[in-house]
Scaffold this active site. Structure first.
Site, PDB file in Angstrom:
ATOM      1  N   ASP A  37       0.858  -1.193   0.000  1.00 48.18           N
ATOM      2  CA  ASP A  37       0.000   0.000   0.000  1.00 48.18           C
ATOM      3  C   ASP A  37       0.892   1.239   0.000  1.00 48.18           C
ATOM      4  O   ASP A  37       2.124   1.140   0.079  1.00 48.18           O
ATOM      5  CB  ASP A  37      -0.913  -0.026   1.254  1.00 48.18           C
ATOM      6  CG  ASP A  37      -2.224   0.721   1.055  1.00 48.18           C
ATOM      7  OD1 ASP A  37      -2.175   1.932   0.767  1.00 48.18           O
ATOM      8  OD2 ASP A  37      -3.305   0.103   1.169  1.00 48.18           O
ATOM      9  N   ASP A  63       3.511   1.324  -4.587  1.00 44.68           N
ATOM     10  CA  ASP A  63       2.534   1.946  -5.490  1.00 44.68           C
ATOM     11  C   ASP A  63       2.064   0.861  -6.460  1.00 44.68           C
ATOM     12  O   ASP A  63       2.861   0.332  -7.238  1.00 44.68           O
ATOM     13  CB  ASP A  63       3.196   3.110  -6.247  1.00 44.68           C
ATOM     14  CG  ASP A  63       2.205   3.808  -7.188  1.00 44.68           C
ATOM     15  OD1 ASP A  63       1.140   3.220  -7.502  1.00 44.68           O
ATOM     16  OD2 ASP A  63       2.509   4.935  -7.609  1.00 44.68           O
ATOM     17  N   TYR A 174     -13.744   4.772 -13.700  1.00 41.76           N
ATOM     18  CA  TYR A 174     -13.844   3.708 -12.688  1.00 41.76           C
ATOM     19  C   TYR A 174     -14.528   2.471 -13.266  1.00 41.76           C
ATOM     20  O   TYR A 174     -14.030   1.352 -13.164  1.00 41.76           O
ATOM     21  CB  TYR A 174     -14.613   4.245 -11.478  1.00 41.76           C
ATOM     22  CG  TYR A 174     -14.708   3.269 -10.327  1.00 41.76           C
ATOM     23  CD1 TYR A 174     -13.625   3.064  -9.476  1.00 41.76           C
ATOM     24  CD2 TYR A 174     -15.877   2.547 -10.086  1.00 41.76           C
ATOM     25  CE1 TYR A 174     -13.701   2.166  -8.418  1.00 41.76           C
ATOM     26  CE2 TYR A 174     -15.964   1.648  -9.033  1.00 41.76           C
ATOM     27  CZ  TYR A 174     -14.875   1.464  -8.197  1.00 41.76           C
ATOM     28  OH  TYR A 174     -14.964   0.571  -7.152  1.00 41.76           O
ATOM     29  N   LYS A 178     -12.937  -1.236 -13.960  1.00 41.56           N
ATOM     30  CA  LYS A 178     -13.436  -2.440 -13.289  1.00 41.56           C
ATOM     31  C   LYS A 178     -13.930  -3.475 -14.308  1.00 41.56           C
ATOM     32  O   LYS A 178     -13.815  -4.678 -14.085  1.00 41.56           O
ATOM     33  CB  LYS A 178     -14.527  -2.072 -12.288  1.00 41.56           C
ATOM     34  CG  LYS A 178     -14.016  -1.222 -11.122  1.00 41.56           C
ATOM     35  CD  LYS A 178     -12.940  -1.938 -10.319  1.00 41.56           C
ATOM     36  CE  LYS A 178     -12.526  -1.153  -9.081  1.00 41.56           C
ATOM     37  NZ  LYS A 178     -11.543  -1.868  -8.248  1.00 41.56           N
ATOM     38  N   THR A 209     -16.881   2.363   3.321  1.00 39.97           N
ATOM     39  CA  THR A 209     -15.445   2.614   3.510  1.00 39.97           C
ATOM     40  C   THR A 209     -15.207   4.090   3.187  1.00 39.97           C
ATOM     41  O   THR A 209     -16.140   4.803   2.804  1.00 39.97           O
ATOM     42  CB  THR A 209     -14.583   1.769   2.544  1.00 39.97           C
ATOM     43  OG1 THR A 209     -14.847   2.226   1.188  1.00 39.97           O
ATOM     44  CG2 THR A 209     -14.890   0.286   2.624  1.00 39.97           C
ATOM     45  N   THR A 212     -16.789   5.486  -0.073  1.00 37.74           N
ATOM     46  CA  THR A 212     -18.197   5.888  -0.200  1.00 37.74           C
ATOM     47  C   THR A 212     -18.562   6.997   0.782  1.00 37.74           C
ATOM     48  O   THR A 212     -19.735   7.357   0.896  1.00 37.74           O
ATOM     49  CB  THR A 212     -19.132   4.673   0.019  1.00 37.74           C
ATOM     50  OG1 THR A 212     -18.759   4.031   1.243  1.00 37.74           O
ATOM     51  CG2 THR A 212     -19.056   3.685  -1.124  1.00 37.74           C
TER      52      THR A 212
END
Ligand SMILES: NC(=O)c1ccc[n+]([C@@H]2O[C@H](COP(=O)([O-])OP(=O)(O)OC[C@H]3O[C@@H](n4cnc5c(N)ncnc54)[C@H](O)[C@@H]3O)[C@@H](O)[C@H]2O)c1
Length: 269
Positions: A37, A63, A174, A178, A209, A212
């Protein structure tokens, strides 16, 4: 007996949200965990949470969009714990401006969607694809190579989204990233299946999380989203981690190239 006793899991995006919940859930079932992370301090909290559950954990600042970082963290997992049995690719961003740990850092949701689409920054588009899609490819390739070289029948779990199949569930970059993750998952399942390496995706719905937080801060928008969720609430990260545990463990030994949707029934109709 834990379901993952003696296994080693690498979790990208393991410092926060769904990735952290996967680290915790896997540790409860006996796994050792390597966190990849860019959030150094929160990663220390994940390490503490894993150790509290009896697991061993390591962190490397990684990264997800960097081939070098990704190769380095996979080698680190081998050096520390001797193998990679499970990979979860949870590192992801919702927009070019989103920064995890700083809920609300992305403000694009406020703008007129036509202007956002026709005038949006190409750099933001590329950044989302780099982290979400290319980042997933890099991690899947590197982990699969180690699994194959070591003769491990591993399990790879990508984190896609309901947006992989539904254009209304995320911003264009996004959703496209996905959808790419979902096709990549199926491609990898085809290619790696003969080596005994399973590759599946999880396509979560709306999960509580940092990602959102911006929605939860706008009650009208939240109500609109929840109208498409039969269970009538957001999911939590542990509910996604439970799906990841199933896919990581031998319970799912005949699953590959599949996507599970912990989404409160979003895809019911
Ligand atoms: N929250 C939801 O409703 C939801 C729904 C569907 C899918 N997802 C997906 O789940 C995954 C996890 O998201 P979350 O909701 O836990 O959000 P989050 O912001 O809590 O966690 C994302 C994690 O990814 C890390 N990350 C971001 N960019 C990175 C980079 N370049 N390199 C390495 N790590 C990086 C962050 O530091 C953070 O730890 C993402 O791929 C997201 O797209 C989330």
């Amino acid at each position: 007996m834990g379901q993952l006793d003696g296994r080693v899991a690498v979790v990208t995006g393991g410092a926060n949200g769904i990735g952290r919940a996967c680290c915790e859930r896997f540790a409860e079932e006996g796994a050792d965990v390597v966190i990849a992370d860019i959030l150094d301090e929160p990663a220390m909290d994940t390490i503490a949470a894993v150790e509290k559950r009896g697991g061993r954990a390591a962190y490397m600042h990684t990264d997800a969009s960097s081939p070098t970082d990704t190769e380095t963290v996979m080698q680190h997992a081998i050096d520390m714990f001797g193998a990679i049995d499970v990979l979860v690719t949870a590192a992801g961003i919702s927009t070019g401006g989103y920064v995890s740990g700083r809920p609300g850092s992305e403000v694009e949701v406020e703008r007129d969607p036509i202007r956002r689409f026709t005038e949006g920054s190409l750099a933001d588009w590329q950044h989302v694809l780099d982290v979400n899609l290319t980042g997933t490819l890099l991690a899947v390739r590197a982990a699969a190579r180690h699994m194959h070289d070591l003769g491990r029948r591993g399990s790879i779990i990508t984190i896609a989204s309901i947006a992989a199949k539904h254009p209304g569930a995320g911003a264009p970059a996004y959703a496209v990233s996905k959808a790419g993750v979902w096709m990549l998952t199926k491609q990898a399942a085809l290619i790696l299946g003969p080596a005994g390496i399973r590759v599946n995706a999880i396509g979560p719905g709306f999960i509580e999380t940092d990602m959102t937080a911006v929605v939860r801060g706008m009650p009208e928008l939240e109500q609109r989203l929840l109208a498409s969720v039969p269970l009538g609430r957001l999911g939590n990260a542990r509910e996604v981690a439970n799906a990841a545990l199933f896919l990581a463990s031998d319970q799912s030994s005949y699953f590959t190239g599949e996507m599970l949707h912990p989404d409160g029934g979003f895809y019911t109709d």
